[in-house]
Enzyme design. Structure first.
Site, PDB file in Angstrom:
ATOM      1  N   SER A   8      61.017  29.379  37.479  1.00 54.24           N
ATOM      2  CA  SER A   8      60.259  28.428  37.350  1.00 54.24           C
ATOM      3  C   SER A   8      58.967  29.502  36.471  1.00 54.24           C
ATOM      4  O   SER A   8      57.846  30.235  37.274  1.00 54.24           O
ATOM      5  CB  SER A   8      59.130  27.742  38.134  1.00 54.24           C
ATOM      6  OG  SER A   8      58.390  27.447  38.097  1.00 54.24           O
ATOM      7  N   HIS A  33      63.875  27.056  34.702  1.00 50.12           N
ATOM      8  CA  HIS A  33      62.470  25.869  35.046  1.00 50.12           C
ATOM      9  C   HIS A  33      60.703  25.881  34.435  1.00 50.12           C
ATOM     10  O   HIS A  33      60.880  26.895  34.292  1.00 50.12           O
ATOM     11  CB  HIS A  33      62.658  25.621  36.660  1.00 50.12           C
ATOM     12  CG  HIS A  33      61.937  24.262  37.254  1.00 50.12           C
ATOM     13  ND1 HIS A  33      62.333  22.965  37.082  1.00 50.12           N
ATOM     14  CD2 HIS A  33      60.654  24.137  37.398  1.00 50.12           C
ATOM     15  CE1 HIS A  33      61.806  22.752  37.405  1.00 50.12           C
ATOM     16  NE2 HIS A  33      60.560  23.256  37.663  1.00 50.12           N
ATOM     17  N   ASP A  35      57.622  23.792  33.580  1.00 50.86           N
ATOM     18  CA  ASP A  35      56.386  22.830  33.974  1.00 50.86           C
ATOM     19  C   ASP A  35      55.545  22.456  32.959  1.00 50.86           C
ATOM     20  O   ASP A  35      54.478  23.079  33.102  1.00 50.86           O
ATOM     21  CB  ASP A  35      56.257  24.033  35.077  1.00 50.86           C
ATOM     22  CG  ASP A  35      57.069  24.144  37.435  1.00 50.86           C
ATOM     23  OD1 ASP A  35      57.595  23.001  37.087  1.00 50.86           O
ATOM     24  OD2 ASP A  35      57.165  25.588  37.189  1.00 50.86           O
ATOM     25  N   MET A  37      52.542  20.434  32.560  1.00 52.25           N
ATOM     26  CA  MET A  37      51.597  19.879  32.926  1.00 52.25           C
ATOM     27  C   MET A  37      50.259  19.526  31.893  1.00 52.25           C
ATOM     28  O   MET A  37      50.264  20.614  31.832  1.00 52.25           O
ATOM     29  CB  MET A  37      50.500  20.637  34.344  1.00 52.25           C
ATOM     30  CG  MET A  37      51.774  21.159  35.199  1.00 52.25           C
ATOM     31  SD  MET A  37      51.170  21.683  36.672  1.00 52.25           S
ATOM     32  CE  MET A  37      52.112  22.159  37.470  1.00 52.25           C
ATOM     33  N   HIS A  72      60.637  20.021  33.782  1.00 52.72           N
ATOM     34  CA  HIS A  72      59.368  18.941  34.178  1.00 52.72           C
ATOM     35  C   HIS A  72      59.104  19.104  34.000  1.00 52.72           C
ATOM     36  O   HIS A  72      57.491  19.208  34.229  1.00 52.72           O
ATOM     37  CB  HIS A  72      59.480  19.926  35.728  1.00 52.72           C
ATOM     38  CG  HIS A  72      58.884  19.528  37.034  1.00 52.72           C
ATOM     39  ND1 HIS A  72      58.696  19.915  37.481  1.00 52.72           N
ATOM     40  CD2 HIS A  72      58.369  18.485  36.448  1.00 52.72           C
ATOM     41  CE1 HIS A  72      58.099  18.697  39.120  1.00 52.72           C
ATOM     42  NE2 HIS A  72      58.115  18.013  38.422  1.00 52.72           N
ATOM     43  N   MET A  74      55.252  16.592  33.915  1.00 51.29           N
ATOM     44  CA  MET A  74      54.298  16.224  35.280  1.00 51.29           C
ATOM     45  C   MET A  74      53.394  15.737  33.464  1.00 51.29           C
ATOM     46  O   MET A  74      51.906  16.208  33.706  1.00 51.29           O
ATOM     47  CB  MET A  74      54.125  17.367  35.773  1.00 51.29           C
ATOM     48  CG  MET A  74      54.708  17.575  36.796  1.00 51.29           C
ATOM     49  SD  MET A  74      54.674  19.637  37.361  1.00 51.29           S
ATOM     50  CE  MET A  74      55.538  20.099  37.031  1.00 51.29           C
ATOM     51  N   MET A 143      60.489  17.455  44.848  1.00 51.87           N
ATOM     52  CA  MET A 143      59.039  17.990  45.475  1.00 51.87           C
ATOM     53  C   MET A 143      58.801  18.706  46.640  1.00 51.87           C
ATOM     54  O   MET A 143      58.543  17.454  47.196  1.00 51.87           O
ATOM     55  CB  MET A 143      58.004  17.209  45.096  1.00 51.87           C
ATOM     56  CG  MET A 143      57.753  16.221  43.733  1.00 51.87           C
ATOM     57  SD  MET A 143      58.046  18.839  42.608  1.00 51.87           S
ATOM     58  CE  MET A 143      56.819  19.585  43.055  1.00 51.87           C
ATOM     59  N   ASP A 181      61.987  21.560  44.791  1.00 48.92           N
ATOM     60  CA  ASP A 181      60.517  22.347  43.606  1.00 48.92           C
ATOM     61  C   ASP A 181      59.628  22.610  44.470  1.00 48.92           C
ATOM     62  O   ASP A 181      59.287  21.732  45.175  1.00 48.92           O
ATOM     63  CB  ASP A 181      60.454  21.165  42.641  1.00 48.92           C
ATOM     64  CG  ASP A 181      59.641  22.436  41.726  1.00 48.92           C
ATOM     65  OD1 ASP A 181      59.294  23.626  41.635  1.00 48.92           O
ATOM     66  OD2 ASP A 181      59.196  21.914  40.536  1.00 48.92           O
TER      67      ASP A 181
HETATM   68  C1  DX5 Z   1      54.454  23.057  41.073  1.00 46.52           C
HETATM   69  C2  DX5 Z   1      55.561  22.781  39.894  1.00 46.52           C
HETATM   70  C3  DX5 Z   1      56.590  24.027  40.385  1.00 46.52           C
HETATM   71  C4  DX5 Z   1      56.327  24.940  40.513  1.00 46.52           C
HETATM   72  C5  DX5 Z   1      57.067  25.850  42.023  1.00 46.52           C
HETATM   73  O1  DX5 Z   1      53.741  21.519  40.380  1.00 46.52           O
HETATM   74  O2  DX5 Z   1      56.632  21.612  39.649  1.00 46.52           O
HETATM   75  O3  DX5 Z   1      57.779  24.731  39.426  1.00 46.52           O
HETATM   76  O4  DX5 Z   1      56.011  26.287  40.463  1.00 46.52           O
HETATM   77  O5  DX5 Z   1      56.128  26.304  42.099  1.00 46.52           O
HETATM   78  P1  DX5 Z   1      56.679  27.792  43.848  1.00 46.52           P
HETATM   79  O6  DX5 Z   1      58.118  28.612  44.022  1.00 46.52           O
HETATM   80  O7  DX5 Z   1      55.673  29.194  43.613  1.00 46.52           O
HETATM   81  O8  DX5 Z   1      56.240  27.445  45.281  1.00 46.52           O
HETATM   82 ZN    ZN Z   2      58.866  22.304  38.715  1.00 44.42          ZN
END
Ligand code: DX5
Ligand code: ZN
Length: 225
Positions: A8, A33, A35, A37, A72, A74, A143, A181
């Protein structure tokens, strides 16, 4: 089982994002990956389709083989931005069913762009919608932390949920990736694979160490052991 490791870039150095993507691919990433948000569905804000488009040309191995971008989302609502991510070069787009007013429609919106679609389940979210749409999707993302931040600890109840999803995938007989994840490290990845996961997101475990290859190799070693 063929495993995938999906670093990620949430934990990468954003000021050097292209270089970070290249370096982590050189270290052996299978996927990137990404992310997304929105400070609405989750209490944090990251990057949008323009950054995905900027990253896309860097998502290749030294030999020129494209490395899938695993977006991903969010965010809520889902559909309009999902379309922009498809145009920006996403290979997989996953969303949270509770963030979409019409889950089936959002899946179709993603697939109509020729992109693979995934559904993401938060730690306290039931799997019920899978009863109705499992035949339509390419990926399930479980998750193992609450979404919004990197660097959190793995929530153990995710293991039971992964076992449940694996049974549903086997029953449906389709080729669906089972990704996990949050809080994945060298010392727990094997446990998560034993529960049935085949694709592993890891942010802080990889980008938090200077030697990305060392971490990815150690993860593969744990999976092979
Ligand atoms: C959280 C993300 C993850 C995050 C995982 O909302 O979806 O992808 O980056 O990070 P680590 O591996 O640090 O838990
Ligand atoms: Zn993620």
């Amino acid at each position: 089982m063929s495993f995938r490791i999906a670093p990620s870039i949430l934990s990468a150095d954003f000021a050097r994002l292209g270089e970070e993507v290249k370096n982590v691919i050189a270290a052996g990433s299978d996927w990137i990956h990404f992310d997304v948000m929105d400070n609405h569905y989750v209490p944090n804000l990251t990057f949008g389709p323009m950054i995905c488009q900027a990253v896309k040309p860097h998502a290749r191995t030294a030999a020129g083989v494209a490395v899938p971008i695993d977006v991903h989302l969010m965010i809520s609502p889902v559909d309009a931005l999902a379309a922009l991510f498809a145009e920006a070069g996403a290979d997989y787009i996953s969303f949270h069913p509770d963030a979409s007013g019409h889950v089936h429609r959002s899946i179709q919106a993603i697939k109509s762009k020729g992109v693979k679609a995934g559904l993401v389940f938060n730690p306290a979210e039931p799997l019920d919608v899978l009863d109705w749409v499992i035949d339509d999707i390419d990926l399930v993302l479980i998750m193992s932390v609450n979404p919004g931040f990197g660097g959190q600890s793995f929530i153990d109840s995710a293991l039971r949920k992964i076992e449940d999803v694996r049974k549903r995938i086997t029953a449906c007989g389709k080729d669906i990736r089972l990704e996990v994840d949050g809080g994945i490290k060298v010392d727990n990845i094997r446990r998560v694979a034993d529960a049935g996961a085949d694709t592993f997101v890891a942010g802080s475990a990889i980008f938090g160490k200077p030697d990305y290859k060392g971490v990815i190799d150690a993860m593969r070693g744990a999976l092979a052991a």
